[in-house]
Write a protein that holds these residues in place. Structure first.
Motif, PDB file in Angstrom:
ATOM      1  N   UNK A  46       0.854  -1.124   0.113  1.00  0.00           N
ATOM      2  CA  UNK A  46      -0.003   0.240   0.121  1.00  0.00           C
ATOM      3  C   UNK A  46       0.873   1.375   0.150  1.00  0.00           C
ATOM      4  N   UNK A  47       0.290   2.373  -0.514  1.00  0.00           N
ATOM      5  CA  UNK A  47       0.987   3.657  -0.523  1.00  0.00           C
ATOM      6  C   UNK A  47      -0.228   4.653  -0.575  1.00  0.00           C
ATOM      7  N   UNK A  48      -0.153   5.525   0.111  1.00  0.00           N
ATOM      8  CA  UNK A  48      -1.325   6.713   0.384  1.00  0.00           C
ATOM      9  C   UNK A  48      -0.146   7.940   0.581  1.00  0.00           C
ATOM     10  N   UNK A  49      -0.846   8.805  -0.344  1.00  0.00           N
ATOM     11  CA  UNK A  49      -0.157  10.104  -0.388  1.00  0.00           C
ATOM     12  C   UNK A  49      -0.788  10.917   0.443  1.00  0.00           C
ATOM     13  N   UNK A  50       0.022  11.736   1.185  1.00  0.00           N
ATOM     14  CA  UNK A  50      -0.597  12.905   2.298  1.00  0.00           C
ATOM     15  C   UNK A  50      -0.678  14.143   1.560  1.00  0.00           C
ATOM     16  N   UNK A  51      -1.744  14.659   1.406  1.00  0.00           N
ATOM     17  CA  UNK A  51      -2.066  16.265   1.175  1.00  0.00           C
ATOM     18  C   UNK A  51      -1.734  16.985   2.181  1.00  0.00           C
ATOM     19  N   UNK A  52      -0.797  18.056   1.853  1.00  0.00           N
ATOM     20  CA  UNK A  52      -0.717  19.007   2.962  1.00  0.00           C
ATOM     21  C   UNK A  52       0.031  20.351   2.245  1.00  0.00           C
ATOM     22  N   UNK A  70      -1.966  10.994  23.715  1.00  0.00           N
ATOM     23  CA  UNK A  70      -2.737  12.041  24.352  1.00  0.00           C
ATOM     24  C   UNK A  70      -4.021  12.544  23.797  1.00  0.00           C
ATOM     25  N   UNK A  71      -3.939  12.376  22.352  1.00  0.00           N
ATOM     26  CA  UNK A  71      -5.199  12.578  21.599  1.00  0.00           C
ATOM     27  C   UNK A  71      -5.370  11.594  20.400  1.00  0.00           C
ATOM     28  N   UNK A  72      -6.588  11.206  19.929  1.00  0.00           N
ATOM     29  CA  UNK A  72      -6.474  10.314  18.906  1.00  0.00           C
ATOM     30  C   UNK A  72      -5.692  10.781  17.767  1.00  0.00           C
ATOM     31  N   UNK A  73      -5.038   9.569  17.172  1.00  0.00           N
ATOM     32  CA  UNK A  73      -4.017   9.888  16.031  1.00  0.00           C
ATOM     33  C   UNK A  73      -3.861   8.481  15.299  1.00  0.00           C
ATOM     34  N   UNK A  74      -3.281   8.718  14.049  1.00  0.00           N
ATOM     35  CA  UNK A  74      -3.256   7.329  13.205  1.00  0.00           C
ATOM     36  C   UNK A  74      -1.642   7.107  13.313  1.00  0.00           C
ATOM     37  N   UNK A  75      -1.156   5.895  13.440  1.00  0.00           N
ATOM     38  CA  UNK A  75       0.042   5.773  13.792  1.00  0.00           C
ATOM     39  C   UNK A  75       0.922   4.697  12.706  1.00  0.00           C
ATOM     40  N   UNK A  76       1.990   5.331  12.308  1.00  0.00           N
ATOM     41  CA  UNK A  76       2.815   4.685  11.401  1.00  0.00           C
ATOM     42  C   UNK A  76       4.294   4.133  12.235  1.00  0.00           C
ATOM     43  N   UNK A  77       4.849   2.995  12.024  1.00  0.00           N
ATOM     44  CA  UNK A  77       5.960   2.344  12.645  1.00  0.00           C
ATOM     45  C   UNK A  77       6.773   2.250  11.506  1.00  0.00           C
ATOM     46  N   UNK A  78       8.082   2.750  11.645  1.00  0.00           N
ATOM     47  CA  UNK A  78       8.991   2.475  10.702  1.00  0.00           C
ATOM     48  C   UNK A  78      10.261   2.134  11.271  1.00  0.00           C
ATOM     49  N   UNK A  79      10.910   1.250  10.639  1.00  0.00           N
ATOM     50  CA  UNK A  79      12.429   0.584  11.210  1.00  0.00           C
ATOM     51  C   UNK A  79      13.520   1.415  10.366  1.00  0.00           C
ATOM     52  N   UNK A  83      -4.557  13.089  10.444  1.00  0.00           N
ATOM     53  CA  UNK A  83      -5.240  12.286   9.425  1.00  0.00           C
ATOM     54  C   UNK A  83      -4.560  11.169   8.899  1.00  0.00           C
ATOM     55  N   UNK A  84      -5.327  10.281   8.471  1.00  0.00           N
ATOM     56  CA  UNK A  84      -4.868   8.911   7.901  1.00  0.00           C
ATOM     57  C   UNK A  84      -3.584   9.031   6.945  1.00  0.00           C
ATOM     58  N   UNK A  85      -2.602   8.353   6.945  1.00  0.00           N
ATOM     59  CA  UNK A  85      -1.628   8.183   5.801  1.00  0.00           C
ATOM     60  C   UNK A  85      -0.830   7.027   5.952  1.00  0.00           C
ATOM     61  N   UNK A  86      -0.081   6.743   4.954  1.00  0.00           N
ATOM     62  CA  UNK A  86       0.914   5.502   4.942  1.00  0.00           C
ATOM     63  C   UNK A  86       1.970   6.064   4.415  1.00  0.00           C
ATOM     64  N   UNK A  87       3.183   5.688   4.763  1.00  0.00           N
ATOM     65  CA  UNK A  87       4.490   6.011   4.204  1.00  0.00           C
ATOM     66  C   UNK A  87       4.710   4.628   3.118  1.00  0.00           C
ATOM     67  N   UNK A  88       5.541   4.839   2.252  1.00  0.00           N
ATOM     68  CA  UNK A  88       5.965   3.777   1.302  1.00  0.00           C
ATOM     69  C   UNK A  88       6.594   2.541   2.208  1.00  0.00           C
ATOM     70  N   UNK A  89       6.259   1.423   1.406  1.00  0.00           N
ATOM     71  CA  UNK A  89       6.858   0.288   2.131  1.00  0.00           C
ATOM     72  C   UNK A  89       8.217   0.208   2.344  1.00  0.00           C
ATOM     73  N   UNK A 130       9.276  13.245   3.280  1.00  0.00           N
ATOM     74  CA  UNK A 130       7.824  13.139   3.364  1.00  0.00           C
ATOM     75  C   UNK A 130       7.446  13.718   4.897  1.00  0.00           C
ATOM     76  N   UNK A 131       8.351  13.649   5.817  1.00  0.00           N
ATOM     77  CA  UNK A 131       7.944  13.877   7.317  1.00  0.00           C
ATOM     78  C   UNK A 131       7.778  15.576   7.211  1.00  0.00           C
ATOM     79  N   UNK A 132       8.627  16.392   6.449  1.00  0.00           N
ATOM     80  CA  UNK A 132       8.499  17.848   6.618  1.00  0.00           C
ATOM     81  C   UNK A 132       7.352  18.350   5.690  1.00  0.00           C
ATOM     82  N   UNK A 133       6.698  17.420   5.089  1.00  0.00           N
ATOM     83  CA  UNK A 133       5.656  17.926   4.093  1.00  0.00           C
ATOM     84  C   UNK A 133       4.143  18.071   5.047  1.00  0.00           C
ATOM     85  N   UNK A 134       4.218  17.313   6.283  1.00  0.00           N
ATOM     86  CA  UNK A 134       3.168  17.353   6.943  1.00  0.00           C
ATOM     87  C   UNK A 134       3.415  18.563   8.162  1.00  0.00           C
ATOM     88  N   UNK A 135       2.366  19.555   8.376  1.00  0.00           N
ATOM     89  CA  UNK A 135       2.513  20.592   9.189  1.00  0.00           C
ATOM     90  C   UNK A 135       2.818  19.975  10.674  1.00  0.00           C
TER      91      UNK A 135
END
Length: 268
Positions: free
Chosen positions: A9-15, A155-164, A230-236, A246-251
């Motif tokens: 999966x890949x989902x682009x994050x609009x910001x 502390x507040x609801x959020x969508x999580x990505x875990x990367x290694x 907001x929901x998002x996914x990083x590339x595999x 990608x990280x700095x694209x997100x406010x």
């Protein structure tokens, strides 16, 4: 190390676009006769770039101490391994006016000094102190084949990505997405939770880095956890530079990210 997991999966994050500016940085590295000048100056350049990023984006430093033990027969040799994790909100996209200066100090040590200007991309906005997360691992030191479990507290609801992040890998992308994955789909964390999610039929299994020499018995590695409103996914798979871009694209008010260090021991 590689965690045994296949993800798609890949989902682009609009910001909004991040801002950019040129900043000056200076780095210095002292070295002796056993270190090549080019290596010393590469280290000085890294420090100069880091200083330039820090001047524009700010920086938070987190120290972690790991007690590393190597067992042999009935005895164990332990040493303290202090790791400094640098967390920045800027990415370098260009360098200009870089020069190299070599000095010899009064003790006879050579010093390579690199002044430069770096074009820094910075995420928009300021972090929201009330939008935060913390993680813990089931162990701090793992043996090859151990299962890894990640506990998440938000502390507040959020969508999580875990990367290694695999710093020892040179021939392939160093960053891999572990969660969400085929077995554990994207979800919204309301408060506390675990990865893998309870009831999911898979494990995250630790493996020693195959790229390291056989005489190396332990290695430090890292998880990067990103929480977003907001929901998002990083590339595999992606390089560390791609991840930072990608990280700095997100406010900054829309996300929170942390790094977690752990150690892995080579198996018997």
């Amino acid at each position: 190390m590689k965690l045994l997991l296949t993800v798609l999966f890949l989902l682009l994050f609009n910001s909004e676009k991040a801002s950019a500016e040129w900043a000056r940085g200076v780095g210095e590295y002292a070295y002796g006769p056993d270190t090549a000048e080019n290596i010393a100056c590469q280290n000085a350049e890294k420090r100069a770039i880091r200083n330039a990023i820090q001047a524009v984006a700010g920086e938070r430093i987190k120290d972690e101490d790991l007690l590393i033990c190597q067992e042999q027969h009935d005895t164990a040799n332990c040493k303290l391994n202090k790791m400094t994790l640098s967390i920045t909100d800027g990415v370098v996209r260009g360098i200009k006016e870089k020069t190299r200066q070599i000095f010899i100090d009064k003790d006879g040590l050579k010093r390579c000094t690199i002044p430069l200007y770096a074009d820094i991309i910075v995420a928009l906005g300021e972090p929201d102190p009330s939008f935060d997360l913390a993680i813990s691992l089931n162990q701090r030191t793992f043996r090859e084949g151990d299962a890894l479990t990640i506990s998440v507290d938000v502390t507040k609801p959020m969508f999580i990505n875990v990367l290694q992040w695999l710093p020892y890998e040179e021939k392939r992308p160093q960053v891999s997405r572990l969660f969400p994955n085929d077995f554990d789909p994207e979800k919204r964390f309301e408060n506390q939770g675990q990865i893998p999610t309870a009831g999911r039929n898979y494990t995250l299994q630790v493996q020693f880095p195959k790229s390291l020499k056989k005489n190396i018995s332990y290695a430090d590695e890292y998880l990067i956890v990103v929480g977003t409103r907001k929901p998002m996914l990083f590339k595999k798979r992606l390089s560390l530079l791609e991840f930072n871009e990608r990280l700095v694209e997100i406010p900054r008010s829309e996300r929170r990210h942390i790094k977690k260090a752990y150690n892995i021991m080579r198996g018997p």
